[in-house]
Motif scaffolding. Structure first.
Motif, PDB file in Angstrom:
ATOM      1  N   LEU A 192       0.795  -1.220   0.000  1.00  0.00           N
ATOM      2  CA  LEU A 192       0.000   0.000   0.000  1.00  0.00           C
ATOM      3  C   LEU A 192       0.832   1.276   0.000  1.00  0.00           C
ATOM      4  O   LEU A 192       0.340   2.329  -0.400  1.00  0.00           O
ATOM      5  CB  LEU A 192      -0.941   0.010   1.212  1.00  0.00           C
ATOM      6  CG  LEU A 192      -2.037  -1.052   1.195  1.00  0.00           C
ATOM      7  CD1 LEU A 192      -2.839  -1.000   2.485  1.00  0.00           C
ATOM      8  CD2 LEU A 192      -2.937  -0.893  -0.011  1.00  0.00           C
ATOM      9  N   MET A 193       2.080   1.211   0.445  1.00  0.00           N
ATOM     10  CA  MET A 193       2.872   2.429   0.602  1.00  0.00           C
ATOM     11  C   MET A 193       4.045   2.551  -0.380  1.00  0.00           C
ATOM     12  O   MET A 193       4.766   3.537  -0.327  1.00  0.00           O
ATOM     13  CB  MET A 193       3.419   2.508   2.032  1.00  0.00           C
ATOM     14  CG  MET A 193       2.362   2.499   3.096  1.00  0.00           C
ATOM     15  SD  MET A 193       1.385   3.983   2.994  1.00  0.00           S
ATOM     16  CE  MET A 193       0.163   3.686   4.218  1.00  0.00           C
ATOM     17  N   ARG A 194       4.241   1.549  -1.237  1.00  0.00           N
ATOM     18  CA  ARG A 194       5.310   1.605  -2.242  1.00  0.00           C
ATOM     19  C   ARG A 194       4.769   1.105  -3.570  1.00  0.00           C
ATOM     20  O   ARG A 194       3.896   0.241  -3.601  1.00  0.00           O
ATOM     21  CB  ARG A 194       6.476   0.699  -1.840  1.00  0.00           C
ATOM     22  CG  ARG A 194       7.257   1.207  -0.676  1.00  0.00           C
ATOM     23  CD  ARG A 194       8.422   0.313  -0.312  1.00  0.00           C
ATOM     24  NE  ARG A 194       9.211  -0.082  -1.457  1.00  0.00           N
ATOM     25  CZ  ARG A 194       9.873  -1.234  -1.525  1.00  0.00           C
ATOM     26  NH1 ARG A 194       9.821  -2.097  -0.545  1.00  0.00           N
ATOM     27  NH2 ARG A 194      10.593  -1.526  -2.578  1.00  0.00           N
ATOM     28  N   PRO A 195       5.302   1.586  -4.674  1.00  0.00           N
ATOM     29  CA  PRO A 195       4.851   1.095  -5.981  1.00  0.00           C
ATOM     30  C   PRO A 195       5.511  -0.255  -6.326  1.00  0.00           C
ATOM     31  O   PRO A 195       6.405  -0.337  -7.165  1.00  0.00           O
ATOM     32  CB  PRO A 195       5.280   2.202  -6.947  1.00  0.00           C
ATOM     33  CG  PRO A 195       6.440   2.853  -6.278  1.00  0.00           C
ATOM     34  CD  PRO A 195       6.200   2.723  -4.795  1.00  0.00           C
ATOM     35  N   VAL A 196       5.062  -1.316  -5.653  1.00  0.00           N
ATOM     36  CA  VAL A 196       5.570  -2.658  -5.913  1.00  0.00           C
ATOM     37  C   VAL A 196       4.456  -3.505  -6.515  1.00  0.00           C
ATOM     38  O   VAL A 196       3.273  -3.234  -6.319  1.00  0.00           O
ATOM     39  CB  VAL A 196       6.110  -3.333  -4.624  1.00  0.00           C
ATOM     40  CG1 VAL A 196       7.290  -2.558  -4.069  1.00  0.00           C
ATOM     41  CG2 VAL A 196       5.028  -3.466  -3.581  1.00  0.00           C
ATOM     42  N   VAL A 197       4.835  -4.560  -7.217  1.00  0.00           N
ATOM     43  CA  VAL A 197       3.855  -5.452  -7.814  1.00  0.00           C
ATOM     44  C   VAL A 197       3.161  -6.224  -6.700  1.00  0.00           C
ATOM     45  O   VAL A 197       3.801  -6.884  -5.885  1.00  0.00           O
ATOM     46  CB  VAL A 197       4.526  -6.417  -8.815  1.00  0.00           C
ATOM     47  CG1 VAL A 197       3.529  -7.436  -9.321  1.00  0.00           C
ATOM     48  CG2 VAL A 197       5.127  -5.632  -9.969  1.00  0.00           C
ATOM     49  N   ALA A 198       1.844  -6.125  -6.651  1.00  0.00           N
ATOM     50  CA  ALA A 198       1.073  -6.774  -5.595  1.00  0.00           C
ATOM     51  C   ALA A 198       0.486  -8.100  -6.051  1.00  0.00           C
ATOM     52  O   ALA A 198       0.214  -8.963  -5.237  1.00  0.00           O
ATOM     53  CB  ALA A 198      -0.035  -5.855  -5.121  1.00  0.00           C
ATOM     54  N   ASP A 199       0.255  -8.270  -7.355  1.00  0.00           N
ATOM     55  CA  ASP A 199      -0.312  -9.517  -7.854  1.00  0.00           C
ATOM     56  C   ASP A 199       0.161  -9.720  -9.292  1.00  0.00           C
ATOM     57  O   ASP A 199      -0.037  -8.861 -10.145  1.00  0.00           O
ATOM     58  CB  ASP A 199      -1.835  -9.487  -7.809  1.00  0.00           C
ATOM     59  CG  ASP A 199      -2.443 -10.824  -8.184  1.00  0.00           C
ATOM     60  OD1 ASP A 199      -2.244 -11.783  -7.412  1.00  0.00           O
ATOM     61  OD2 ASP A 199      -3.100 -10.913  -9.236  1.00  0.00           O
ATOM     62  N   HIS A 200       0.802 -10.854  -9.514  1.00  0.00           N
ATOM     63  CA  HIS A 200       1.279 -11.191 -10.853  1.00  0.00           C
ATOM     64  C   HIS A 200       1.389 -12.709 -10.957  1.00  0.00           C
ATOM     65  O   HIS A 200       1.846 -13.360 -10.029  1.00  0.00           O
ATOM     66  CB  HIS A 200       2.635 -10.551 -11.130  1.00  0.00           C
ATOM     67  CG  HIS A 200       3.177 -10.865 -12.484  1.00  0.00           C
ATOM     68  ND1 HIS A 200       2.599 -10.385 -13.630  1.00  0.00           N
ATOM     69  CD2 HIS A 200       4.221 -11.617 -12.883  1.00  0.00           C
ATOM     70  CE1 HIS A 200       3.281 -10.844 -14.678  1.00  0.00           C
ATOM     71  NE2 HIS A 200       4.272 -11.598 -14.238  1.00  0.00           N
ATOM     72  N   ASP A 201       0.962 -13.242 -12.089  1.00  0.00           N
ATOM     73  CA  ASP A 201       1.021 -14.679 -12.311  1.00  0.00           C
ATOM     74  C   ASP A 201       1.813 -14.935 -13.586  1.00  0.00           C
ATOM     75  O   ASP A 201       1.378 -14.559 -14.683  1.00  0.00           O
ATOM     76  CB  ASP A 201      -0.387 -15.260 -12.424  1.00  0.00           C
ATOM     77  CG  ASP A 201      -0.405 -16.769 -12.363  1.00  0.00           C
ATOM     78  OD1 ASP A 201       0.680 -17.389 -12.485  1.00  0.00           O
ATOM     79  OD2 ASP A 201      -1.495 -17.335 -12.191  1.00  0.00           O
ATOM     80  N   ASP A 202       2.987 -15.544 -13.458  1.00  0.00           N
ATOM     81  CA  ASP A 202       3.837 -15.816 -14.614  1.00  0.00           C
ATOM     82  C   ASP A 202       3.204 -16.791 -15.595  1.00  0.00           C
ATOM     83  O   ASP A 202       3.574 -16.815 -16.765  1.00  0.00           O
ATOM     84  CB  ASP A 202       5.196 -16.374 -14.160  1.00  0.00           C
ATOM     85  CG  ASP A 202       6.019 -15.322 -13.434  1.00  0.00           C
ATOM     86  OD1 ASP A 202       5.842 -14.128 -13.736  1.00  0.00           O
ATOM     87  OD2 ASP A 202       6.825 -15.702 -12.568  1.00  0.00           O
TER      88      ASP A 202
END
Length: 180
Positions: free
Chosen positions: A7-17
């Motif tokens: 919630l506080m950084r622009p990181v990938v929260a959901d990804h499916d390879d």
């Protein structure tokens, strides 16, 4: 810890390879530095722990029922503070759920308390539905931390139940269960 980072950084929260056509999801509402994130985590952890301590009854007022509530709250805190938590960790939610169901069925003294506890429980458990399956619409609630928010709702409900139990102990109410 992971929820604060999501919630506080622009990181990938959901990804499916396995599904390259679906873009990764970010859900950040702020863009803080790593040091600021750690400060938020420490403050949030302290608040949760202080609420836990504040909710506990004095030693002279403890009963098996308050001990059960305390244990359920502790299990939620353990899940919450685990740095790498997987879905199977949610089996620890069984005791908190049983304590809340017991409150609804046997302890709540008014219909309003039963209805509030039941609604609160259904609301929190409905968040776990988004954990299952792979429909596209479930990606955003999962990315937003549906299991974390379920735990926080259950924790808040247990704090409320503990304060009800403590208020009954203060007035020496005979209807408070002595066993769980």
């Amino acid at each position: 810890i992971a929820e604060v980072h999501r919630l506080m950084r622009p990181v990938v929260a959901d990804h499916d390879d396995n599904f390259p056509g679906e873009p990764p999801i970010t859900v950040n509402i702020a863009s803080l530095s790593f040091r600021q994130i750690n400060f938020v985590i420490v403050i949030a952890g302290l608040v949760l722990c202080l609420v836990y301590i504040a909710a506990m009854p004095r030693q002279s007022l403890r009963t098996p029922w308050t001990d059960a509530i305390e244990g359920a709250m502790l299990m939620i805190l353990i899940i919450t503070f685990t740095p790498l938590s997987f879905t199977y960790n949610n089996c620890w939610l069984m005791l908190p759920i049983v304590v809340i169901v017991y409150f609804i069925l046997a302890v709540a003294s008014t219909a309003i308390q039963r209805q509030m506890a039941f609604f609160w429980l259904i609301l929190s458990l409905s968040l776990l539905i988004f954990t299952t399956g792979r429909p596209l619409i479930f990606r955003i609630p999962r990315a937003m931390g549906n299991t974390f928010w379920c735990c926080m709702l259950l924790y808040a409900e247990l704090v409320w139940i503990m304060f009800i139990a403590r208020s009954r102990l203060r007035i020496n109410a005979p209807d408070l269960p002595q066993t769980v």
